[in-house]
Design a protein around this motif. Sequence first.
Motif, PDB file in Angstrom:
ATOM      1  N   LEU A   2      13.029 -26.670  25.412  1.00 56.64           N
ATOM      2  CA  LEU A   2      13.316 -26.311  26.745  1.00 56.64           C
ATOM      3  C   LEU A   2      14.628 -25.161  26.825  1.00 56.64           C
ATOM      4  O   LEU A   2      15.371 -25.604  26.173  1.00 56.64           O
ATOM      5  N   VAL A   3      14.403 -23.903  27.324  1.00 53.41           N
ATOM      6  CA  VAL A   3      15.699 -23.277  27.448  1.00 53.41           C
ATOM      7  C   VAL A   3      15.812 -22.886  29.104  1.00 53.41           C
ATOM      8  O   VAL A   3      14.663 -22.438  29.774  1.00 53.41           O
ATOM      9  N   VAL A   4      16.918 -23.406  29.622  1.00 54.43           N
ATOM     10  CA  VAL A   4      17.228 -23.080  31.063  1.00 54.43           C
ATOM     11  C   VAL A   4      17.956 -21.916  31.317  1.00 54.43           C
ATOM     12  O   VAL A   4      18.769 -21.576  30.500  1.00 54.43           O
ATOM     13  N   LEU A   5      17.580 -20.729  32.304  1.00 55.54           N
ATOM     14  CA  LEU A   5      17.974 -19.739  32.291  1.00 55.54           C
ATOM     15  C   LEU A   5      18.631 -19.784  34.006  1.00 55.54           C
ATOM     16  O   LEU A   5      18.166 -19.269  34.748  1.00 55.54           O
ATOM     17  N   ASP A   6      20.054 -20.270  34.023  1.00 50.73           N
ATOM     18  CA  ASP A   6      20.477 -20.659  35.297  1.00 50.73           C
ATOM     19  C   ASP A   6      21.140 -19.497  35.807  1.00 50.73           C
ATOM     20  O   ASP A   6      21.808 -18.932  35.225  1.00 50.73           O
ATOM     21  N   GLU A   7      20.779 -19.072  37.127  1.00 49.63           N
ATOM     22  CA  GLU A   7      21.100 -17.957  37.832  1.00 49.63           C
ATOM     23  C   GLU A   7      20.900 -16.698  36.987  1.00 49.63           C
ATOM     24  O   GLU A   7      21.656 -15.736  37.421  1.00 49.63           O
ATOM     25  N   ILE A   8      19.758 -16.564  36.540  1.00 47.54           N
ATOM     26  CA  ILE A   8      19.302 -15.396  35.910  1.00 47.54           C
ATOM     27  C   ILE A   8      18.808 -14.287  36.845  1.00 47.54           C
ATOM     28  O   ILE A   8      18.935 -13.219  36.703  1.00 47.54           O
ATOM     29  N   THR A   9      18.476 -14.790  38.130  1.00 44.55           N
ATOM     30  CA  THR A   9      17.796 -13.669  39.233  1.00 44.55           C
ATOM     31  C   THR A   9      18.949 -12.788  39.716  1.00 44.55           C
ATOM     32  O   THR A   9      18.676 -11.599  39.920  1.00 44.55           O
ATOM     33  N   TYR A  10      20.193 -13.268  39.479  1.00 39.81           N
ATOM     34  CA  TYR A  10      21.331 -12.572  39.991  1.00 39.81           C
ATOM     35  C   TYR A  10      21.466 -11.346  39.178  1.00 39.81           C
ATOM     36  O   TYR A  10      21.601 -10.038  39.634  1.00 39.81           O
ATOM     37  N   PRO A  11      21.631 -11.337  37.890  1.00 42.64           N
ATOM     38  CA  PRO A  11      21.829 -10.254  37.071  1.00 42.64           C
ATOM     39  C   PRO A  11      20.608  -9.359  37.218  1.00 42.64           C
ATOM     40  O   PRO A  11      20.710  -7.910  37.109  1.00 42.64           O
ATOM     41  N   LEU A  12      19.631  -9.948  37.316  1.00 43.55           N
ATOM     42  CA  LEU A  12      18.230  -9.262  37.553  1.00 43.55           C
ATOM     43  C   LEU A  12      18.131  -8.214  38.897  1.00 43.55           C
ATOM     44  O   LEU A  12      18.051  -7.049  38.699  1.00 43.55           O
ATOM     45  N   ILE A  13      18.683  -8.908  39.939  1.00 45.81           N
ATOM     46  CA  ILE A  13      18.478  -8.001  41.201  1.00 45.81           C
ATOM     47  C   ILE A  13      19.781  -7.323  41.331  1.00 45.81           C
ATOM     48  O   ILE A  13      19.608  -6.421  42.215  1.00 45.81           O
ATOM     49  N   TYR A  14      20.865  -7.536  40.733  1.00 38.76           N
ATOM     50  CA  TYR A  14      22.001  -6.723  40.700  1.00 38.76           C
ATOM     51  C   TYR A  14      21.537  -5.431  39.815  1.00 38.76           C
ATOM     52  O   TYR A  14      22.624  -4.514  39.795  1.00 38.76           O
ATOM     53  N   GLY A  15      20.682  -5.251  39.036  1.00 37.93           N
ATOM     54  CA  GLY A  15      20.375  -4.265  38.019  1.00 37.93           C
ATOM     55  C   GLY A  15      21.291  -4.413  37.005  1.00 37.93           C
ATOM     56  O   GLY A  15      21.307  -3.374  36.198  1.00 37.93           O
ATOM     57  N   TRP A  16      22.001  -5.326  36.554  1.00 43.01           N
ATOM     58  CA  TRP A  16      22.656  -5.532  35.312  1.00 43.01           C
ATOM     59  C   TRP A  16      21.891  -5.938  34.103  1.00 43.01           C
ATOM     60  O   TRP A  16      22.069  -5.693  33.223  1.00 43.01           O
ATOM     61  N   LEU A  17      20.648  -6.402  34.516  1.00 40.65           N
ATOM     62  CA  LEU A  17      19.620  -6.910  33.317  1.00 40.65           C
ATOM     63  C   LEU A  17      18.356  -6.414  33.565  1.00 40.65           C
ATOM     64  O   LEU A  17      18.239  -6.711  34.510  1.00 40.65           O
ATOM     65  N   PRO A  18      17.706  -5.480  32.740  1.00 44.45           N
ATOM     66  CA  PRO A  18      16.539  -4.797  32.981  1.00 44.45           C
ATOM     67  C   PRO A  18      15.377  -6.112  33.009  1.00 44.45           C
ATOM     68  O   PRO A  18      15.293  -6.951  32.251  1.00 44.45           O
ATOM     69  N   LEU A  19      14.405  -5.976  33.937  1.00 43.69           N
ATOM     70  CA  LEU A  19      13.574  -6.886  34.033  1.00 43.69           C
ATOM     71  C   LEU A  19      12.257  -6.801  32.944  1.00 43.69           C
ATOM     72  O   LEU A  19      11.854  -7.816  32.363  1.00 43.69           O
ATOM     73  N   ASP A  20      12.072  -5.861  32.419  1.00 45.87           N
ATOM     74  CA  ASP A  20      10.907  -5.750  31.559  1.00 45.87           C
ATOM     75  C   ASP A  20      11.218  -6.498  30.436  1.00 45.87           C
ATOM     76  O   ASP A  20      10.224  -7.249  29.803  1.00 45.87           O
ATOM     77  N   PRO A  21      12.349  -6.717  29.701  1.00 49.78           N
ATOM     78  CA  PRO A  21      12.786  -7.400  28.527  1.00 49.78           C
ATOM     79  C   PRO A  21      12.427  -8.737  28.770  1.00 49.78           C
ATOM     80  O   PRO A  21      11.965  -9.800  27.794  1.00 49.78           O
TER      81      PRO A  21
END
Length: 193
Positions: free
Chosen positions: A120-139
């Motif tokens: 198991l890998v938990v990606l806690d609060e990953i939605t914020y970098p995604l919706i801020y545009g800091w992290l691209p969604l496709d990868p």
Amino acid sequence: MQIETPPTEKRYERPEGERRGLILVHTGDGKGKSTAAFGLALRAFGRQHVHGKQVEIFQFMKVPTARFGEHRMFEHIGLPIHGLGDGFSWKSRDLEHSAQLARDGWERARAAIMDGQHFLVVLDEITYPLIYGWLPLDPVLQTLRERPRDVHVCLTGRRCPEEIIALADTVTEMTLVKHAFKAGVPAQRGIED
């Protein structure tokens, strides 16, 4: 309150499908998204001797030096938890630096997902970098699709992108009904660190 009669028969049939890694999402404006993910991580960590693979938590908004209750407890029992960010965005002195931390953190989390050593890998609060545009969604979507078959991934945060929700196996939306903060009660240590 209405009194109910307890069920006397099983309400569902046991699925016949193959066991495999799941994508789980905890999203919504209510409290408990990270808490639910941490409970899942504890459950998986407690069974680590059975499946023989690691459990790891990556927190995209917490600083590496965070010492909240979960950090102290996870450190005590040996469950790895990593702060990858620099805290609340409104406290950041350099949002481009915050974005770079998110991208660097994603590479670490992605490596854990893909290495075949994790249950198991938990990606806690990953939605914020995604919706801020800091992290691209496709990868992120590509990694979730191409991960080893037996790796579970749990993602948390408000406003989870619809593309992740569509890909996920289980999605829980936490709904805000009432919150003490709105009544003027400050966050309580150990409850809302």
